[in-house]
Design a protein around this motif. Structure first.
Motif, short mmCIF file in Angstrom:
data_model
loop_
_atom_site.label_atom_id
_atom_site.label_comp_id
_atom_site.label_asym_id
_atom_site.label_seq_id
_atom_site.Cartn_x
_atom_site.Cartn_y
_atom_site.Cartn_z
N GLU A 180 35.79 44.05 41.91
CA GLU A 180 35.86 43.48 43.25
C GLU A 180 34.72 42.51 43.50
O GLU A 180 34.91 41.40 44.02
CB GLU A 180 35.84 44.60 44.30
CG GLU A 180 37.13 45.40 44.37
CD GLU A 180 37.03 46.55 45.37
OE1 GLU A 180 35.92 46.81 45.87
OE2 GLU A 180 38.06 47.17 45.67
N LEU A 183 35.23 39.22 41.25
CA LEU A 183 36.27 38.32 41.75
C LEU A 183 35.86 37.67 43.06
O LEU A 183 36.27 36.53 43.35
CB LEU A 183 37.58 39.10 41.93
CG LEU A 183 38.26 39.59 40.64
CD1 LEU A 183 39.49 40.42 40.97
CD2 LEU A 183 38.66 38.40 39.76
N ALA A 184 35.06 38.37 43.88
CA ALA A 184 34.61 37.80 45.15
C ALA A 184 33.59 36.69 44.94
O ALA A 184 33.43 35.81 45.80
CB ALA A 184 34.03 38.90 46.04
N ALA A 188 37.91 30.31 41.55
CA ALA A 188 39.14 30.34 40.75
C ALA A 188 39.41 29.02 40.04
O ALA A 188 40.12 28.98 39.04
CB ALA A 188 40.33 30.69 41.65
N SER A 192 36.42 31.82 35.15
CA SER A 192 37.50 32.67 34.64
C SER A 192 36.95 34.05 34.33
O SER A 192 35.78 34.20 33.98
CB SER A 192 38.14 32.06 33.39
OG SER A 192 37.21 32.01 32.33
N ILE A 237 42.26 37.85 34.40
CA ILE A 237 42.43 38.52 35.69
C ILE A 237 42.34 37.49 36.81
O ILE A 237 41.40 36.69 36.85
CB ILE A 237 41.34 39.61 35.89
CG1 ILE A 237 41.46 40.66 34.78
CG2 ILE A 237 41.49 40.28 37.25
CD1 ILE A 237 42.77 41.40 34.74
N ARG A 238 43.33 37.54 37.72
CA ARG A 238 43.35 36.64 38.87
C ARG A 238 43.09 37.36 40.19
O ARG A 238 42.57 36.78 41.13
CB ARG A 238 44.69 35.90 38.95
CG ARG A 238 44.94 34.95 37.80
CD ARG A 238 43.98 33.80 37.83
NE ARG A 238 44.25 32.82 36.78
CZ ARG A 238 43.52 31.74 36.55
NH1 ARG A 238 42.46 31.51 37.30
NH2 ARG A 238 43.81 30.92 35.57
N ASP A 239 43.49 38.62 40.28
CA ASP A 239 43.30 39.36 41.53
C ASP A 239 43.04 40.83 41.21
O ASP A 239 43.21 41.28 40.08
CB ASP A 239 44.51 39.20 42.45
CG ASP A 239 45.83 39.53 41.75
OD1 ASP A 239 45.89 40.57 41.05
OD2 ASP A 239 46.77 38.76 41.87
N GLN A 240 42.63 41.57 42.23
CA GLN A 240 42.25 42.96 42.06
C GLN A 240 43.44 43.83 41.72
O GLN A 240 43.32 44.79 40.94
CB GLN A 240 41.56 43.46 43.34
CG GLN A 240 40.98 44.84 43.25
CD GLN A 240 39.77 44.92 42.33
OE1 GLN A 240 39.24 43.89 41.96
NE2 GLN A 240 39.34 46.12 41.99
N ARG A 241 44.60 43.52 42.27
CA ARG A 241 45.77 44.36 42.04
C ARG A 241 46.16 44.38 40.57
O ARG A 241 46.45 45.43 40.00
CB ARG A 241 46.94 43.84 42.88
CG ARG A 241 48.22 44.64 42.69
CD ARG A 241 49.35 44.10 43.54
NE ARG A 241 49.03 44.17 44.96
CZ ARG A 241 49.82 43.69 45.93
NH1 ARG A 241 50.96 43.09 45.59
NH2 ARG A 241 49.46 43.79 47.19
N SER A 242 46.15 43.20 39.93
CA SER A 242 46.51 43.16 38.51
C SER A 242 45.50 43.94 37.67
O SER A 242 45.86 44.59 36.68
CB SER A 242 46.59 41.72 38.03
OG SER A 242 45.34 41.08 38.18
#
Length: 918
Positions: A180, A183-184, A188, A192, A237-242
Motif C-alpha cells: 500500500e 503504490l501510494a 504510474a 513500475s 502490479i498496478r493496484d492493491q487488489r491485484s
C-alpha cells in the motif's frame, strides 16, 4: 490428509492464536518513531537503519547499517490458558526500556535488549511502523531492503507478515501494508512495481504463482555477487487488489501441515520479492554542464542525455518455524520436512554467527536459504528482523534460542548502497523518435526547397522569354518604320529629279526657237536660274544627310536597347547560377544531415553495447568517467565525425542480441547503406552460429532475408557472409527443408558460379555440404543442380574449398548408401551419374588430411553397393580402396574398406584377374 498438503485459501493464524485474542493485535499504539531510544547504542542503531536521506548519498557509495531486530510476544492461546493456568509466563517485557527478561525460575532471570519490544497487545499497524516502514521508505529511495520473521512454530510469523485482512482491515500484515505504501508513493507513468512469490521447500525453490515451475535455479553474478532467480515468474502490479489476489493465490499453493504445535504449520519458507523501478527527476540540472554553443546547450546534447533510474528490491521472508520433533509429533514425510527446515535455519544461524564474530569465512553456500539471503545479512540491503516468541514456560528452550538468534543478528553490519543507473533503453527509444523527426523534417524541407527552386526557374524562364519577344517585336517595328521612311525619301527625291529634268528640257527648247540675239542677252538670266536649281539640290542633299543621321540615331537607340536586354539576360543567367549554387549547398546540407543520422545510428548501437560497462562503472563509483565518455560522444556527434571501426570497442554478439533486439538487427539487412548492410549480415551470421539463436532467426524471417541478399546484392562481402550464415542455419534439419523450399540451392549455385573469392566459395560449399547430409533432400538436391554446383567449385583449388566439397560428397554418399541399404533407392549412385567419381579418385590420396579423410569415407560408401562396382573399377577406384584398406590412418575406415573388398564379388573377381593377393 497427507502430512505435506497445500494450504487452501488465504493465510490463516494458527489455532493457538485464537480469535478471542486477535483483537489484542488491533489495539492502536503510538508510532515507534516518537519514542526516544533507551540507550545510545540502540539510538545509533535506529539512526543507521531508519529512513534517512539516501538521495544525498552519491551513487556507488556505501553506508553502514546494522540489522534492526524487534521482538514480538504472542498472547496465550486457548490451550495454554488451560494447560499453563497455574504457571506464570516465562517472559517479562519492559517495552519502555526496550528490554526483555527471560525467567529461569522464580528468583533468577536473564535480561536482553532489542531495538523494539512489542507486547502481546501491539497492533498490526504498530508492528509495521516499527519493523517494516523504515525499510519500505529506504526501498522507495533506491536501497534494497529485507523484512524477515523468525521464531518457533505457532508464534505468529505468518500472522505478522502475510495476513490479508479481508475480514478485518486492522489485521493486515506487513506484506499488504508495505505494498500500500509503495503504490501510494510511486508514479504510474514513470515508475513500475513487480513482484515474485516463491517458497523454499525441501531445499528446492518453487514458484507459488506458477506451481509447475518447481525447480528454479539460483544465479550469482561473479563480479558483484548479486543473487537472482531468472526462472521466477514476475508480475507487474498496478493496484492493491491485484496484489492481494496474488498473495491469496500464492498462499493456496504453499505447503502446510497439522502438527501438535500448530494446526496449520508452514512447511516451507515463503519469500516475497518486490522490484521497484523509479525515475530520478531533476538530477541533470545539478550536474556539470555539457559542451554548449553560444551559451545555450545543444539540442543534440539534451537528446543524448540518458535518464537516471533507481532500482531497488524489497524482500519479505516468512521463515518456516523451528520445532523439536518430540514436541511437534512429526513423522513420515512431515518429519523429513521438519529436518529440512531445521537444517536451513541452522545454516542461517551459522552465517549470522560468523558475521557477528567477523569471521573471514561465512558459509552462505551451506543452504539455498542462506544463498537467497546473502544480501540481507552482511550485504547491501537494509534489514529488519522480527523474532516472535510465545509466553508458555513449556517452550522456554525454544524461546531462549529465538532470543539468542535475534541478539546475534543485531551485531551484523550491512553496507547499504544506493543503486542508480542510466536508462539506455529509454534513451534509445527517444533517439529513434528524434531521428524519425529529423528525417521527416529534412524530407519536408527538401521538398519545399525543390518546389521553390522550380517556381523560381519557371518564373525566370517566363520573364526571359517575354523580354526576348518584346525585344524582337520592337526591333522589327523600328526596322519597318525606318525602311518605310527611307523608301518615301527616295521616291520624293526621284520625283524632284524628274521635275528638274523636265524643266531643264523645256528651257532648252525655248532658247532654240528664240533668236540668236536673244540667247546672248539671256545668258546671264539662264546662269542665275541654274544657280538656284543647284542650291535646291544642295538643300535636298542636306536634308537627306540629316534624315540619315536621325536614322543612325534610332539604330543606336535600338542597339542600346538590345544591349540592355542582353544585360537583363546575363542577370537572369547569374540568378540561375546562384540558384544552382543554392541547390548544391542544399544537397551538401542534406548529405551532412544523412551523415549525422548515420552517426546517431552508430551511437545507438554503441550506447547499447556499453550498457554493462556503464553499470559496472556506477558500482565502482565511476560516474565521472562515464560523463567524460558522454562528452566525447556529444562532441563527435556535433563535429559529424564517424568513428573508425578499429577504435570502437567491440561488445559480445550475445549482449548486442539482448540489448538491440533481433527484429532491429534483421531490419538493417534491408538498409540502403552498404556498410550498415554488411555489418548487419555479419551480426546475423555470428548469431546463427549459436544453436539457441537459429530458431529465433528463422521465425523472425532472417533466413528469407539472407536468401534475398544472395539474390539481389552484388557485394562480394555480403555474398560471403550471407552464405556463411545460411551454412550455420543449414546445420538444423528443419532449416534445411526451409532452405530447399525457398529455392536456396539454386541461389547458392548461382553465387558459386559468379564468385571468385575462395572464402565465399568455402561458405557456399559448406552450406551445400550441410544440405547433402539430409536423407530426405537427396533427389531434390541433385535435381536442382546441387551436386554439379558443388563439383564446380573445385576450380578454385583452395584447400579449404576442397575440404568442404569433400565433406559434401561424403555426406551425400553416406545418405545415399543408407537409403540403398534400407531399400529406398535403387540404381547407380547419383554422384557417379553427375561425374563426381574421377575427382573423388584423383583426391583420394590428397596431402590435406581433411580432404583425404572425407574422400576415403565417400569411396567406402560408394563401394558398399555392387551396382557402383564396375564404374569404380573403370575409373581406378579399386586401387584406392586397396590402398585405404592397408594405409589409412583411421582404423574404422581401414576396417570398412577391407570388409567391402572381401564381401564384393565384383571386386574379388577383378583382384583375381589382376593376380593381386588380398
Amino acid at each position: 490428509m497427507a502430512s505435506g498438503s497445500y494450504r487452501n485459501g488465504g493465510p490463516k493464524l494458527s489455532a493457538k492464536l485464537d480469535r478471542q485474542h486477535s483483537a489484542m493485535y488491533s489495539t492502536p499504539k503510538a508510532s515507534a518513531k516518537s519514542r526516544p531510544p533507551a540507550t545510545p547504542a540502540a539510538a545509533s542503531g535506529l539512526r543507521r537503519s531508519g529512513a534517512g536521506s539516501p538521495a544525498s548519498i552519491p551513487a556507488g557509495n556505501k553506508v553502514p547499517g546494522r540489522v534492526r531486530v524487534a521482538v514480538r510476544l504472542r498472547p496465550r492461546n486457548a490451550e495454554e490458558l488451560v494447560a499453563d493456568a497455574d504457571f506464570a509466563d516465562c517472559v517479562e517485557l519492559q517495552p519502555e526500556l526496550k528490554r526483555l527478561k527471560l525467567r529461569k525460575n522464580n528468583w533468577d532471570s536473564e535480561t536482553y535488549e532489542f531495538d523494539e519490544v512489542l507486547t502481546e497487545f501491539a497492533s498490526q499497524k504498530r508492528v509495521y511502523e516499527v519493523v517494516a516502514k523504515p525499510v519500505v521508505e529506504s526501498v522507495l529511495e533506491g536501497y534494497n531492503g529485507t523484512v524477515m520473521a523468525y521464531g518457533q512454530t505457532g508464534t505468529g510469523k505468518t500472522f505478522t507478515l502475510g495476513m490479508l485482512g479481508e475480514e478485518d482491515s486492522a489485521a493486515r500484515g506487513i506484506m499488504v501494508r508495505a505494498m500500500e505504501d509503495i503504490l501510494a508513493d510511486i508514479s504510474a507513468d514513470t515508475d513500475s512495481v513487480s513482484v515474485s512469490y516463491l517458497q523454499l521447500y525441501m531445499e528446492t525453490v518453487q514458484d507459488l504463482l506458477v506451481p509447475g515451475n518447481d525447480n528454479i535455479a539460483i544465479v550469482e553474478d561473479p563480479k558483484t555477487g548479486d543473487v537472482s532467480l531468472p526462472g521466477a515468474t514476475i508480475v507487474e502490479i498496478r493496484d492493491q487488489r491485484s496484489f492481494v489476489e496474488l498473495l491469496r493465490l500464492g498462499e493456496a499453493h504453499r505447503f502446510a501441515a497439522n502438527t501438535k504445535l500448530n494446526t496449520e504449520s508452514s512447511r516451507s519458507h515463503a519469500i516475497l520479492m518486490v522490484h521497484v523501478k523509479r525515475s530520478v527527476k531533476g538530477r541533470h540540472d545539478a550536474e556539470p554542464g555539457l559542451p554548449t554553443e553560444n551559451g545555450n546547450a545543444s539540442r543534440l546534447v539534451s537528446s543524448l542525455r540518458p535518464p537516471i533510474v533507481r532500482k531497488s528490491k524489497l524482500v519479505v521472508v516468512d521463515l518456516a518455524g523451528s520445532e523439536r520433533i518430540d514436541k511437534s509429533g512429526s513423522e513420515g514425510h512431515t518429519l523429513e520436512e521438519a529436518k529440512s527446515i531445521n537444517l536451513s535455519l541452522s545454516a542461517l544461524g551459522k552465517c549470522i554467527n560468523a558475521l557477528a564474530e567477523n569471521s573471514p569465512h561465512v558459509p552462505f553456500r551451506d543452504s539455498k536459504l542462506t544463498r537467497l539471503l546473502r544480501d540481507s545479512f552482511g550485504g547491501t540491503a537494509r534489514t529488519s528482523l522480527v523474532v516472535t516468541i510465545g509466553p508458555s514456560p513449556r517452550h522456554r528452550g525454544e524461546t531462549a534460542s529465538t532470543i539468542m538468534f535475534g541478539q546475534r543478528a543485531m551485531k551484523v553490519e550491512n553496507m547499504v548502497k544506493l543503486k542508480e543507473e542510466f536508462d539506455y533503453k529509454s534513451l534509445c527509444r527517444r533517439l529513434d523518435i528524434e531521428i524519425d523527426k529529423l528525417i521527416a523534417a529534412n524530407e519536408r524541407q527538401q521538398k519545399d526547397f525543390e518546389d521553390q527552386v522550380e517556381r523560381i526557374r519557371a518564373e525566370a524562364e517566363s520573364r526571359i522569354a517575354e523580354a526576348e519577344r518584346n525585344y524582337m517585336n520592337s526591333l522589327e517595328n523600328e526596322r519597318l518604320k525606318y525602311q518605310k521612311d527611307y523608301m518615301e525619301s527616295i521616291k520624293t527625291l526621284e520625283k524632284k529629279w524628274r521635275i528638274n529634268q523636265q524643266t531643264s528640257s523645256n528651257d532648252k527648247t525655248t532658247v532654240e526657237h528664240d533668236q540668236c540675239l536673244e540667247k546672248t542677252c539671256n545668258i546671264e538670266g539662264s546662269t542665275a536660274s541654274k544657280s538656284e536649281e543647284i542650291a535646291g539640290v544642295r538643300q535636298l542633299l542636306q536634308n537627306e544627310k540629316l534624315l540619315q543621321e536621325a536614322t543612325e540615331g534610332e539604330v543606336n537607340d535600338l542597339k542600346s536597347q538590345v544591349l540592355h536586354w542582353k544585360n537583363l539576360e546575363a542577370a537572369a543567367s547569374a540568378e540561375i547560377i546562384k540558384l544552382r549554387k543554392m541547390l548544391d549547398n542544399e544537397a551538401n546540407q542534406r548529405q551532412k544531415l544523412e551523415e549525422e543520422i548515420t552517426i546517431l545510428k552508430g551511437q545507438l548501437v554503441q550506447l547499447s553495447v556499453e550498457a554493462n560497462e556503464t553499470r559496472s562503472h556506477l558500482d565502482r563509483g565511476g560516474s565521472g568517467k562515464i560523463l567524460t565518455g558522454l562528452d566525447s560522444l556529444v562532441s563527435q556527434a556535433r563535429n559529424s565525425q564517424i568513428r573508425e571501426s578499429g577504435n570502437v570497442p567491440k561488445a559480445s554478439i550475445a549482449k548486442l542480441f539482448e540489448q538491440v533486439g533481433l527484429q532491429k538487427i534483421l531490419s538493417l539487412l534491408e538498409s540502403e547503406d552498404a556498410d550498415i548492410r554488411v555489418h548487419a549480415v555479419k551480426v546475423v551470421a555470428n548469431l546463427a552460429a549459436e544453436e539457441a539463436n537459429q530458431e529465433k532467426i528463422v521465425e523472425a524471417g532472417g533466413l528469407t532475408s539472407l536468401l534475398m541478399l544472395l539474390r539481389s546484392s552484388e557485394d562480394e562481402t555480403v555474398h560471403r557472409v550471407a552464405a556463411g550464415a545460411i551454412a550455420n542455419l543449414a546445420m538444423n534439419e528443419t532449416n534445411q527443408e526451409l532452405i530447399m523450399d525457398q529455392g536456396g540451392i539454386s541461389l547458392l549455385s548461382m553465387t558459386a558460379a559468379d564468385a571468385e573469392d575462395p572464402q565465399t566459395l568455402r561458405m557456399v560449399a559448406g552450406a551445400v555440404a550441410n544440405l547433402c547430409g539430409n536423407d530426405k533432400l537427396q533427389t531434390r538436391l541433385r535435381a536442382e543442380g546441387g551436386i554439379k554446383a558443388l563439383l564446380g567449385m573445385v576450380r578454385c583449388g583452395h584447400p579449404d574449398v576442397l575440404a568442404q566439397v569433400a565433406r559434401g560428397v561424403a555426406n551425400f554418399a553416406k545418405c545415399e548408401s543408407r537409403a540403398s541399404t534400407q531399400g529406398n533407392k535403387v540404381g547407380k549412385s547419383l554422384l557417379i551419374e553427375d561425374g563426381a567419381l574421377p575427382w573423388i579418385v584423383k583426391n583420394a590420396n590428397n596431402e590435406a588430411a581433411p580432404i583425404r579423410r572425407h574422400i576415403e569415407l565417400a569411396l567406402c560408401h560408394l563401394a558398399q553397393h555392387e551396382v557402383n562396382a564396375k564404374d569404380m573399377i573403370s575409373e581406378g577406384a579399386l586401387w584406392e580402396l586397396v590402398r585405404i584398406s592397408r594405409d589409412c590412418s583411421r582404423e574404422d575406415i581401414r576396417t570398412l574398406a577391407r570388409r567391402i573388398l572381401t564381401s564384393s564379388a565384383t571386386f574379388q573377381s577383378e583382384l583375381r584377374r589382376l593376380r593381386i593377393e588380398y
